[in-house]
Design an enzyme around this catalytic site. Structure first.
Site, PDB file in Angstrom:
ATOM      1  N   ARG A 122      37.913  47.641  52.082  1.00 16.39           N
ATOM      2  CA  ARG A 122      38.266  48.063  50.722  1.00 16.39           C
ATOM      3  C   ARG A 122      37.540  49.354  50.351  1.00 16.39           C
ATOM      4  O   ARG A 122      38.111  50.237  49.705  1.00 16.39           O
ATOM      5  CB  ARG A 122      37.943  46.953  49.715  1.00 16.39           C
ATOM      6  N   LYS A 169      37.604  50.457  43.668  1.00 15.85           N
ATOM      7  CA  LYS A 169      36.386  50.157  42.902  1.00 15.85           C
ATOM      8  C   LYS A 169      35.654  51.458  42.548  1.00 15.85           C
ATOM      9  O   LYS A 169      34.472  51.654  42.863  1.00 15.85           O
ATOM     10  CB  LYS A 169      35.495  49.202  43.698  1.00 15.85           C
ATOM     11  N   GLU A 184      43.742  41.807  34.542  1.00 16.97           N
ATOM     12  CA  GLU A 184      42.431  41.306  34.966  1.00 16.97           C
ATOM     13  C   GLU A 184      41.653  40.743  33.783  1.00 16.97           C
ATOM     14  O   GLU A 184      41.984  40.992  32.622  1.00 16.97           O
ATOM     15  CB  GLU A 184      41.605  42.422  35.630  1.00 16.97           C
TER      16      GLU A 184
END
Length: 335
Positions: free
Chosen positions: A79, A181, A217
């Site tokens: 990721r 992220k 989210e």
């Protein structure tokens, strides 16, 4: 030393950190361990001026046999690589990423709490540390890893939390960086979260920025709901972070015979669900007791932890702590 029983999810300085540097267009080399210390960085650094940076969140835990274990660290490495490419940074090779995490945990092993008392949170950080004026990739990059012992992200752990749907703020938009992220994704959520907590809620639920009706989210965690035994979670569309715990819960639930749907989750559907919960590295699995949407409040399972939520939480934590067989090959021992 730390009082493990009063540990909260907050920063505690530990002993050692990992550091490596790479020039733009160059190759990453194995970095070095050093005592934890402040960084010296140019005021013109790309990360300070243009937000060119990302981080990962991982945990090292004490297992039932006394060993220290990591949970699916290869997924974090992959990721981080995808995020680096999206943000114009040289991706850290998986073997260097995993070696850095292992070394940092090993040299801070005295900070790993006893089983059930918390975890050693691991923070890999990749950033444009070289000076740049003008919106362009920085000339130099720093990859570092530090750790901190932490308690539960939500006070009460699995105890049901109260959430409020935000009708004013959005976390990400299509075509943006919501699926990686990136460090810049988190500051805009601080005020909505603070406002929710001031009103007695644990966190905010974000809706999509286009239709203002589909759940994305919960703060910095992934959302799940259960209705008539079917588990639903928002599909990955580029605006939602592909959580490691999210992927694990999906695999675990399917292996236990549940139907799992990755789909658009309408907030009205969630308000009619039987159970809701959120998951993440920090939160693990956190039950949702009630959700406020507009003037309506929906309570789930009488404010108690739902049976499917509890089953998945207990199954996942048992694997993470080596209390049950790891049928998926998720656990990695820190040698």
């Amino acid at each position: 030393m730390v009082d493990w029983d009063s540990l909260t999810f907050s920063f505690t300085k530990t002993d050692r950190m990992y550091l490596s540097k790479c020039e733009l267009g160059g190759e990453w080399a194995v970095g070095s361990m050093m005592d934890f210390e402040d960084l010296v960085i140019s005021p013109a650094a790309g990360v300070l001026n243009y937000g060119q940076g990302l981080f990962e969140g991982m945990k090292a835990q004490r297992a039932s046999d006394g060993s220290i274990v990591l949970f699916r660290p290869d997924r974090n490495a992959k990721r981080a690589q995808e995020g680096a490419m999206r943000l114009g940074m040289p991706p850290v090779p998986e073997e260097i990423f995993l070696d850095a995490v292992m070394k940092t945990v090993r040299e801070n092993s005295r900070w790993v709490p006893p089983m059930g008392k918390g975890a050693l949170y691991i923070r890999p950080l990749l950033m444009g540390s070289g000076p740049i004026l003008g919106v362009a990739p920085a000339p130099e990059y720093t990859f570092l890893v530090f750790t901190s012992p932490v308690g539960p992200y939500f006070k009460g752990g699995i105890t049901p939390t109260s959430l409020r749907v935000s009708e004013r703020f959005h976390r990400a938009a299509p075509g943006g960086s919501g699926g990686v992220k990136a460090i810049g994704n988190y500051a805009p959520g601080m005020i909505p979260s603070k406002m929710a907590k001031k009103e007695g809620y644990s966190e905010i639920i974000y809706l999509d920025a286009v239709n203002h009706r589909y759940i994305e989210e919960v703060g910095a965690a992934n959302f799940f709901c259960v209705k008539d035994g079917v588990i639903s979670t928002p599909e990955l569309t580029g605006t939602i972070l592909p959580g490691v715990t999210r992927a694990s819960i999906i695999e675990l639930a399917m292996a236990r015979g549940y139907e799992v749907r990755e789909e658009k989750v309408d907030v009205e559907y969630a308000m009619s669900a039987d159970e809701c919960f959120c998951v993440g590295t920090a939160a693990v699995v956190s039950s949702i007791g009630k959700i406020q949407y507009g003037e309506r409040v929906k309570e789930y399972y009488g404010g108690e932890v739902g049976p499917i939520t509890r089953e998945l939480y207990e199954n996942l934590t048992a694997i993470q702590q080596k209390r049950s067989p790891d049928e998926f090959g998720w656990i990695v021992d820190v040698e």
